[in-house]
Scaffold this motif. Structure first.
Motif, PDB file in Angstrom:
ATOM      1  N   UNK A 326       0.729  -1.351   0.093  1.00 46.20           N
ATOM      2  CA  UNK A 326      -0.030  -0.077  -0.175  1.00 46.20           C
ATOM      3  C   UNK A 326       0.792   1.282   0.034  1.00 46.20           C
ATOM      4  N   UNK A 327       2.238   1.070   0.277  1.00 44.40           N
ATOM      5  CA  UNK A 327       3.065   2.271   0.099  1.00 44.40           C
ATOM      6  C   UNK A 327       3.996   2.484  -0.971  1.00 44.40           C
ATOM      7  N   UNK A 328       3.391   1.706  -2.331  1.00 48.10           N
ATOM      8  CA  UNK A 328       4.125   1.787  -3.511  1.00 48.10           C
ATOM      9  C   UNK A 328       4.423   3.291  -4.219  1.00 48.10           C
ATOM     10  N   UNK A 329       3.617   4.269  -3.772  1.00 51.57           N
ATOM     11  CA  UNK A 329       3.706   5.530  -4.255  1.00 51.57           C
ATOM     12  C   UNK A 329       4.582   6.372  -3.149  1.00 51.57           C
ATOM     13  N   UNK A 330       4.885   5.762  -1.896  1.00 49.70           N
ATOM     14  CA  UNK A 330       5.472   6.529  -0.815  1.00 49.70           C
ATOM     15  C   UNK A 330       6.951   6.972  -1.570  1.00 49.70           C
ATOM     16  N   UNK A 331       7.416   8.437  -0.866  1.00 49.38           N
ATOM     17  CA  UNK A 331       8.425   9.030  -1.178  1.00 49.38           C
ATOM     18  C   UNK A 331       9.717   8.501  -0.065  1.00 49.38           C
ATOM     19  N   UNK A 332      10.953   8.184  -0.495  1.00 48.05           N
ATOM     20  CA  UNK A 332      11.898   7.976   0.266  1.00 48.05           C
ATOM     21  C   UNK A 332      12.754   9.093   0.554  1.00 48.05           C
ATOM     22  N   UNK A 333      12.794   9.699   2.040  1.00 49.16           N
ATOM     23  CA  UNK A 333      13.385  10.725   1.956  1.00 49.16           C
ATOM     24  C   UNK A 333      14.794  10.742   2.623  1.00 49.16           C
ATOM     25  N   UNK A 334      15.219   9.408   3.196  1.00 51.09           N
ATOM     26  CA  UNK A 334      16.526   9.268   3.877  1.00 51.09           C
ATOM     27  C   UNK A 334      16.832   7.768   3.481  1.00 51.09           C
ATOM     28  N   UNK A 335      18.195   7.405   3.322  1.00 50.54           N
ATOM     29  CA  UNK A 335      18.606   6.122   3.117  1.00 50.54           C
ATOM     30  C   UNK A 335      20.051   6.016   3.592  1.00 50.54           C
ATOM     31  N   UNK A 336      20.619   5.333   4.313  1.00 47.60           N
ATOM     32  CA  UNK A 336      21.902   5.180   4.835  1.00 47.60           C
ATOM     33  C   UNK A 336      22.170   3.905   5.152  1.00 47.60           C
ATOM     34  N   UNK A 337      23.651   3.804   5.406  1.00 46.44           N
ATOM     35  CA  UNK A 337      24.045   2.469   5.730  1.00 46.44           C
ATOM     36  C   UNK A 337      24.830   2.632   7.159  1.00 46.44           C
ATOM     37  N   UNK A 338      25.083   1.424   7.728  1.00 45.73           N
ATOM     38  CA  UNK A 338      25.861   1.472   9.075  1.00 45.73           C
ATOM     39  C   UNK A 338      26.487   0.078   9.287  1.00 45.73           C
ATOM     40  N   UNK A 339      27.537  -0.145   9.795  1.00 38.87           N
ATOM     41  CA  UNK A 339      28.206  -1.360  10.345  1.00 38.87           C
ATOM     42  C   UNK A 339      28.012  -1.934  11.592  1.00 38.87           C
ATOM     43  N   UNK A 340      27.641  -3.081  11.647  1.00 35.70           N
ATOM     44  CA  UNK A 340      27.707  -3.854  13.224  1.00 35.70           C
ATOM     45  C   UNK A 340      28.732  -4.803  12.972  1.00 35.70           C
ATOM     46  N   UNK A 341      29.107  -5.284  14.325  1.00 34.18           N
ATOM     47  CA  UNK A 341      30.345  -6.334  14.228  1.00 34.18           C
ATOM     48  C   UNK A 341      29.715  -7.721  14.476  1.00 34.18           C
ATOM     49  N   UNK A 342      30.137  -8.513  13.642  1.00 31.91           N
ATOM     50  CA  UNK A 342      29.566  -9.778  13.794  1.00 31.91           C
ATOM     51  C   UNK A 342      30.684 -10.737  14.341  1.00 31.91           C
ATOM     52  N   UNK A 343      30.378 -11.760  15.147  1.00 34.81           N
ATOM     53  CA  UNK A 343      31.348 -12.680  15.585  1.00 34.81           C
ATOM     54  C   UNK A 343      30.793 -14.000  15.193  1.00 34.81           C
ATOM     55  N   UNK A 344      31.537 -15.020  14.969  1.00 30.98           N
ATOM     56  CA  UNK A 344      31.357 -16.474  14.470  1.00 30.98           C
ATOM     57  C   UNK A 344      30.214 -16.944  15.375  1.00 30.98           C
ATOM     58  N   UNK A 345      30.175 -16.936  16.771  1.00 31.83           N
ATOM     59  CA  UNK A 345      29.261 -17.525  17.549  1.00 31.83           C
ATOM     60  C   UNK A 345      28.016 -16.739  17.539  1.00 31.83           C
ATOM     61  N   UNK A 346      28.061 -15.363  16.970  1.00 30.96           N
ATOM     62  CA  UNK A 346      26.923 -14.481  17.216  1.00 30.96           C
ATOM     63  C   UNK A 346      26.765 -14.190  18.665  1.00 30.96           C
ATOM     64  N   UNK A 347      27.653 -14.411  19.706  1.00 36.79           N
ATOM     65  CA  UNK A 347      27.358 -13.879  20.940  1.00 36.79           C
ATOM     66  C   UNK A 347      28.443 -12.643  21.304  1.00 36.79           C
ATOM     67  N   UNK A 348      28.167 -11.761  22.284  1.00 39.21           N
ATOM     68  CA  UNK A 348      29.169 -10.764  22.463  1.00 39.21           C
ATOM     69  C   UNK A 348      30.355 -11.210  22.997  1.00 39.21           C
ATOM     70  N   UNK A 349      31.456 -10.438  22.636  1.00 41.84           N
ATOM     71  CA  UNK A 349      33.007 -10.738  22.857  1.00 41.84           C
ATOM     72  C   UNK A 349      33.383 -10.073  23.995  1.00 41.84           C
ATOM     73  N   UNK A 350      33.288 -10.553  25.313  1.00 44.89           N
ATOM     74  CA  UNK A 350      33.824  -9.539  26.463  1.00 44.89           C
ATOM     75  C   UNK A 350      35.389 -10.227  26.702  1.00 44.89           C
ATOM     76  N   UNK A 351      36.411  -9.454  27.132  1.00 45.47           N
ATOM     77  CA  UNK A 351      37.764 -10.077  27.615  1.00 45.47           C
ATOM     78  C   UNK A 351      38.658  -9.150  28.190  1.00 45.47           C
ATOM     79  N   UNK A 352      39.822  -9.587  28.427  1.00 48.19           N
ATOM     80  CA  UNK A 352      40.934  -8.753  28.765  1.00 48.19           C
ATOM     81  C   UNK A 352      42.201  -9.181  27.677  1.00 48.19           C
ATOM     82  N   UNK A 353      42.846  -8.026  27.241  1.00 51.07           N
ATOM     83  CA  UNK A 353      44.006  -8.351  26.654  1.00 51.07           C
ATOM     84  C   UNK A 353      45.196  -8.209  27.406  1.00 51.07           C
TER      85      UNK A 353
END
Length: 426
Positions: A326-353
């Motif tokens: 139903x939005x086929x005639x809608x105008x798009x005012x903004x478009x953008x990309x952003x990066x997130x960080x993926x891990x192999x396990x998909x779990x957050x990585x917390x730790x100590x260096x």
């Protein structure tokens, strides 16, 4: 000089004064690298506890994923508690399960405590596209109730079509303990709270080198910070040079978002009458919600390796129109990309260096809540209670198959397999 990308969020951000760049040497208790939600949550918990904190941001506060994401407050982690128990055992699942709704509560507490104007609205829907996803959501409801979330409402096919004006969904789970908001305004409000507590924030101040030792020294182009402790919180925008031990364990990925023109009140009420945010249950999921000024914000897709696509509309608009023709005639005012960080396990990585250098990264698409939990946990560690932080730190942090050169094609191949399963309803 890096400014915020031309997103809907940047265009509607609350007025704010930029923070200065670091110029010269400074000394503090804790230096935080990264001005997104991980860094801001850590800084705010620590300044509240009386620590002298310096935060370094390479661009602007909230410049990365924290100021560009879908704005959905989604509970749990990118892998749910059943997967955690199967992989890591009952004890780990019990500990992580006890924290899986805490991030959202911290966000609401911050909004109330510091009167942050970020358009928070309660309620988020997980929407099933096929019977298999519907059955999995019903099991998720049982698991989440077992871990203390009793604000869940099951939506059968008739009920979900009252909440979402789309024929795509066969059922859903409404989490009244979730919600949605303007993430950049939340980040700016938290930064201001840090400043009011005496924390020092520096923008346009990328960390270029870390000298480890009993006192850690973090260098920038024009200055340095000497600290007793350092927290590395750069996530997808940390880069591969500052600390290669972290970059080899994760992969930046891009997500794309569109925002429509303001819609009429009648259209808004017909699309999402109760103003809940929505994400579907596909492996490569779509997500959408209404903004405070009645736009539909629609995102989805993943670009592995964090390349900016040439045509965001071509990637996202067909998804939007498949959901809402139903939005086929809608105008798009903004478009953008952003990066997130993926891990192999998909779990957050917390730790100590090192004994006095900590990292928190890789929320894998669940960053809004996980980052706020992370800040609380690191404050607990520095006060001498590491039990909850270590529950995450003990999880295996695995490198991607093929290393840096092949991680993108291998991951994309695996994602294509799961996307096919989604389409076939397996």
């Amino acid at each position: 000089m890096q400014e915020h990308v031309a997103s809907y969020y940047a265009a509607t951000a609350n007025p704010f004064a930029p923070y200065p760049a670091l110029n010269g040497p400074v000394r503090c208790d804790v230096c935080i690298i990264g001005g997104g939600f991980t860094g801001l949550s850590s800084a705010l918990h620590l300044v509240e506890a009386g620590y002298d904190v310096v935060l370094l941001e390479a661009a602007r506060i909230g410049w990365g994923a924290s100021g560009r994401n879908g704005g959905q407050v989604v509970n749990s982690y990118s892998r749910d508690i059943d997967v955690i128990e199967a992989r890591y055992g009952a004890d780990t699942a019990a500990m992580l399960g006890s924290m899986m709704f805490e991030g959202a509560e911290i966000i609401r507490q911050r909004i109330d405590q510091y009167a942050i104007a970020c358009d928070y609205r309660p309620g988020g829907i997980f929407a099933a596209l096929n019977p298999k996803q519907r059955d999995e959501l019903q099991q998720q409801q049982i698991r989440w109730q077992r871990y203390g979330n009793h604000q869940l409402e099951w939506l059968d096919q008739q009920a979900i079509r009252r909440e979402i004006a789309s024929e795509r969904y066969v059922g859903g789970l409404l989490d009244h303990n979730g919600g949605h908001l303007h993430p950049l305004n939340l980040a700016l409000g938290e930064a201001e709270a840090v400043r009011r507590h005496g924390g020092r924030l520096f923008e346009q101040s990328a960390a270029t080198r870390i000298d480890y030792g009993e006192t850690v020294k973090v260098h920038t182009a024009q200055g340095s910070v000497s600290a007793n402790f350092v927290i590395i919180a750069g996530n997808a925008y940390l880069g591969e040079q500052l600390e290669p031990r972290l970059s080899r364990l994760s992969m930046p990925c891009g997500s794309q978002v569109l925002a429509t023109e303001p819609l009429s009140s009648d259209m808004v009420l017909s699309l999402l009458p109760n103003n809940f945010c929505v994400e579907d249950c596909n492996y490569l999921l779509d997500y959408f919600r209404l903004t405070a000024d009645n736009r539909l914000l629609y995102g989805g897709g993943v670009v592995y390796g964090a390349r900016d696509p040439a045509d965001i509309d071509a990637l996202i608009l067909p998804k939007l129109l498949k959901t809402f023709p139903q939005l086929k005639r809608v105008r798009i005012d903004y478009r953008w990309s952003g990066n997130f960080l993926l891990t192999l396990s998909r779990m957050p990585q917390f730790g100590r260096l090192e004994n006095n250098v900590y990292y928190m990264q890789g929320d894998s698409g669940h960053g809004l809540t996980s980052t706020h939990l992370a800040g609380k946990l690191i404050a607990e560690v520095l006060r001498g209670d590491a039990e909850r932080f270590d529950a995450f730190a003990k999880l295996p942090h695995l490198p991607f198959l093929g290393g840096r050169q092949l991680r993108v094609p291998f991951t994309a191949l695996g994602a294509a397999y799961y996307a096919l399963r989604d389409r076939l309803g397996f």
